[in-house]
Each structure stands twice: as structure tokens, then as C-alpha cells.
Scaffold this motif. Sequence first.
Motif, PDB file in Angstrom:
ATOM      1  N   ALA A   1     -10.510   3.250  -2.906  1.00  0.00           N
ATOM      2  CA  ALA A   1      -9.840   2.090  -3.512  1.00  0.00           C
ATOM      3  C   ALA A   1      -9.328   2.422  -4.907  1.00  0.00           C
ATOM      4  O   ALA A   1      -8.245   1.971  -5.308  1.00  0.00           O
ATOM      5  CB  ALA A   1     -10.814   0.912  -3.580  1.00  0.00           C
ATOM      6  N   LYS A   2     -10.056   3.227  -5.635  1.00  0.00           N
ATOM      7  CA  LYS A   2      -9.660   3.591  -7.001  1.00  0.00           C
ATOM      8  C   LYS A   2      -8.433   4.508  -7.006  1.00  0.00           C
ATOM      9  O   LYS A   2      -7.535   4.341  -7.837  1.00  0.00           O
ATOM     10  CB  LYS A   2     -10.821   4.269  -7.706  1.00  0.00           C
ATOM     11  CG  LYS A   2     -10.528   4.690  -9.136  1.00  0.00           C
ATOM     12  CD  LYS A   2     -11.731   5.346  -9.774  1.00  0.00           C
ATOM     13  CE  LYS A   2     -11.428   5.788 -11.198  1.00  0.00           C
ATOM     14  NZ  LYS A   2     -12.608   6.446 -11.829  1.00  0.00           N
ATOM     15  N   LEU A   3      -8.408   5.452  -6.073  1.00  0.00           N
ATOM     16  CA  LEU A   3      -7.344   6.457  -6.075  1.00  0.00           C
ATOM     17  C   LEU A   3      -6.178   6.077  -5.161  1.00  0.00           C
ATOM     18  O   LEU A   3      -5.095   6.632  -5.272  1.00  0.00           O
ATOM     19  CB  LEU A   3      -7.893   7.816  -5.657  1.00  0.00           C
ATOM     20  CG  LEU A   3      -8.956   8.406  -6.600  1.00  0.00           C
ATOM     21  CD1 LEU A   3      -9.480   9.728  -6.051  1.00  0.00           C
ATOM     22  CD2 LEU A   3      -8.396   8.602  -7.988  1.00  0.00           C
ATOM     23  N   GLY A   4      -6.436   5.139  -4.227  1.00  0.00           N
ATOM     24  CA  GLY A   4      -5.400   4.797  -3.258  1.00  0.00           C
ATOM     25  C   GLY A   4      -4.549   3.636  -3.679  1.00  0.00           C
ATOM     26  O   GLY A   4      -3.591   3.297  -3.018  1.00  0.00           O
TER      27      GLY A   4
ATOM     28  N   ALA B   1       0.850  -1.183   0.000  1.00  0.00           N
ATOM     29  CA  ALA B   1       0.000   0.000   0.000  1.00  0.00           C
ATOM     30  C   ALA B   1       0.885   1.231   0.000  1.00  0.00           C
ATOM     31  O   ALA B   1       2.045   1.179   0.399  1.00  0.00           O
ATOM     32  CB  ALA B   1      -0.917   0.001   1.223  1.00  0.00           C
ATOM     33  N   ARG B   2       0.321   2.343  -0.433  1.00  0.00           N
ATOM     34  CA  ARG B   2       1.062   3.597  -0.423  1.00  0.00           C
ATOM     35  C   ARG B   2       0.310   4.612   0.413  1.00  0.00           C
ATOM     36  O   ARG B   2      -0.917   4.611   0.480  1.00  0.00           O
ATOM     37  CB  ARG B   2       1.251   4.130  -1.846  1.00  0.00           C
ATOM     38  CG  ARG B   2      -0.043   4.553  -2.545  1.00  0.00           C
ATOM     39  CD  ARG B   2       0.229   4.957  -3.977  1.00  0.00           C
ATOM     40  NE  ARG B   2      -0.990   5.371  -4.672  1.00  0.00           N
ATOM     41  CZ  ARG B   2      -1.272   6.632  -4.998  1.00  0.00           C
ATOM     42  NH1 ARG B   2      -0.417   7.596  -4.700  1.00  0.00           N
ATOM     43  NH2 ARG B   2      -2.390   6.934  -5.632  1.00  0.00           N
ATOM     44  N   MET B   3       1.063   5.475   1.057  1.00  0.00           N
ATOM     45  CA  MET B   3       0.453   6.527   1.858  1.00  0.00           C
ATOM     46  C   MET B   3       0.101   7.707   0.955  1.00  0.00           C
ATOM     47  O   MET B   3       0.952   8.221   0.227  1.00  0.00           O
ATOM     48  CB  MET B   3       1.414   6.982   2.965  1.00  0.00           C
ATOM     49  CG  MET B   3       0.806   8.032   3.886  1.00  0.00           C
ATOM     50  SD  MET B   3       1.925   8.506   5.217  1.00  0.00           S
ATOM     51  CE  MET B   3       3.163   9.454   4.294  1.00  0.00           C
ATOM     52  N   LEU B   4      -1.151   8.141   0.991  1.00  0.00           N
ATOM     53  CA  LEU B   4      -1.588   9.274   0.193  1.00  0.00           C
ATOM     54  C   LEU B   4      -1.125  10.582   0.831  1.00  0.00           C
ATOM     55  O   LEU B   4      -1.037  10.691   2.056  1.00  0.00           O
ATOM     56  CB  LEU B   4      -3.114   9.283   0.071  1.00  0.00           C
ATOM     57  CG  LEU B   4      -3.775   8.048  -0.561  1.00  0.00           C
ATOM     58  CD1 LEU B   4      -5.279   8.265  -0.681  1.00  0.00           C
ATOM     59  CD2 LEU B   4      -3.166   7.712  -1.905  1.00  0.00           C
ATOM     60  N   ASP B   5      -0.843  11.588   0.010  1.00  0.00           N
ATOM     61  CA  ASP B   5      -0.551  12.907   0.545  1.00  0.00           C
ATOM     62  C   ASP B   5      -1.864  13.683   0.689  1.00  0.00           C
ATOM     63  O   ASP B   5      -2.950  13.166   0.364  1.00  0.00           O
ATOM     64  CB  ASP B   5       0.470  13.654  -0.319  1.00  0.00           C
ATOM     65  CG  ASP B   5       0.000  13.892  -1.757  1.00  0.00           C
ATOM     66  OD1 ASP B   5      -1.226  13.913  -2.009  1.00  0.00           O
ATOM     67  OD2 ASP B   5       0.864  14.074  -2.642  1.00  0.00           O
ATOM     68  N   GLN B   6      -1.789  14.921   1.159  1.00  0.00           N
ATOM     69  CA  GLN B   6      -3.004  15.678   1.440  1.00  0.00           C
ATOM     70  C   GLN B   6      -3.866  15.857   0.191  1.00  0.00           C
ATOM     71  O   GLN B   6      -5.086  15.664   0.225  1.00  0.00           O
ATOM     72  CB  GLN B   6      -2.647  17.040   2.034  1.00  0.00           C
ATOM     73  CG  GLN B   6      -3.854  17.887   2.442  1.00  0.00           C
ATOM     74  CD  GLN B   6      -4.660  17.279   3.579  1.00  0.00           C
ATOM     75  OE1 GLN B   6      -4.106  16.666   4.488  1.00  0.00           O
ATOM     76  NE2 GLN B   6      -5.978  17.426   3.542  1.00  0.00           N
TER      77      GLN B   6
END
Length: 281
Positions: free
Chosen positions: A278-281, A72-77
Motif C-alpha cells: 500500500a505504501k509503495l503501490g 491505481a497504477r500498475m507496478l513494474d518489476q
Amino acid sequence: MGDAASHGVRSTARAWARTTRRPAAGALCIAALVAAATACGGGGDGTGGGAHGPTGPASTAAVAATGTAPAARMLDQRQLEQAAVAKTDLPGWSTGTQFGHGPDGVTIKVVITDVARLPKVSPAACTALAGIAMGPVSPGHQHHALFEQDVTRDVKDGKDDSVVGDTLLAYQPADAVGVMKDLRASLTACDSFPGGQGERYTRPVPVAAPSVGDDAVEYTITQVVDGDDDGDAPVDVPFRFLVVRVGATVVVLSAMGFPGAHPEIPAEVVTAQIAKVAKLG
């Protein structure tokens, strides 16, 4: 309306007004959970998994058992804000930004709380539940981006103007898994804890969560608001929380009901929000 009945209505309204605001994670200040007393989620029988059904992979049990996170990746603001459900994603509903740059075009500055500096919760077993109820944050795991909004049903066809609190938090992958693990442990061990404005939270009860995201926990909890100097009795205000992990993003959906009601989190809100993350993350 007689004097006694009128006093009862005033008492309920007073208690309700005191519970429509809660500490917000973004700035350690007070933010609205709902806009008004009439804008609360209601309905349902409060006995099962709520208004929503299975809408995603049934991986909750596996994650709970293994305690490991998939890649998984951590999303930014900015990415987190883009993952928030918008009116175009959810026909018949509108959004109202509380923190961040929202799909409604409103921008409210986010200040990321250093969770290590949050006050200690007593009893300690209630720490994770208290963080969700009064944040929503996880005191044991640092989030790095936050977006918060209200999602409100447009009033038509006689339907209630339900309001759902919708918060997205970005974590490092291992911390996102830890949030869910701590919440489950807290639900098992915690009975009651104080709130931040003189109220108490009590009777946390797990309910069957929908199969959404990579992991999901759902529960009800009661906020007890003390009486006032006019002699009004304490009032029990029911809440429902659904906490979903999608990769390294944690989504907290919440609904509040009038005393005696069984608030629900509508299926269409759950489906639309988790699918977009789920689509963007």
C-alpha cells in the motif's frame, strides 16, 4: 518404533515431500513452496478468519458489489520487488527469494507467463482456483510483473518455524479487479480439480477474510496426494490462501499444514506485506 508406525511416518514424509513443490507462475516450472517438511504453517482451529485480524480499510464488500477499481497504477518489476516484505519489515522472520530480485539479495530470473497459453482447466468453473493453487496466477487475466518468496519464522522460544508463500503480481487495474471477481465465482462453483503432478485439489471452503487492502478473499483447500507402489494410502494435505488486491497489485499469501492440521497465515506477515504494498503501490 514398530514396523507399522515406522511405515506410517515414511508414508507421511513421502506425501509431504511430493507436496512441497508446485508449479511457479514466473517460469512454468517447479518452485519450492516450503523448504522442508518441518517448515510448515500450523495451529489454529481452522474455523474462522485465521490468525489475522482487521488491519486495513474494510472495502472488500463494496468492491465485490460494484466490481470497480479505484484509481491505481500498475507496478513494474523493480517496483514490485521493492514492495515485497523484507526481514527489516518483519522482525523474527526471514525471506527466501523464489523468483525476482529479493530483499535477501538473491536474484532468480522471472519469465512472465502468457496466461492465454496455459492449459485449460476442467471443469472450467475451477479455472481461477487452479491458477492460484498451481501458479499462483489468474488464467483469465495477464500479469505483467511477478515476485515470489518464502517468508519463514525464525525458530526461537519454542515457536514453529512457519513458512508463508508470498507472491506479488502486477496487473492493469481492471484485470486486478477481475482476478478477485473470478476467484469468488470459482469458490462458489468449483468442487474439485486435478493438479499438475497427479494430485487433486478438493473441498475449497471460503473463510472470513481480514479487512486488508482494497479487496480480500481467503479460503482453505485440500490437496489429495495419491498413494504409491508401496501401498501407501492417499494423503490429504491442507492449504490456506489469502488473496488481497491493493490497487492494481495482487498479493497471494499461502500456508500449508501437515495432514489433519489447520494451517494459518500469521497476522504479522499479512499486516507487514499489505502495508508495504500500500505504501509503495
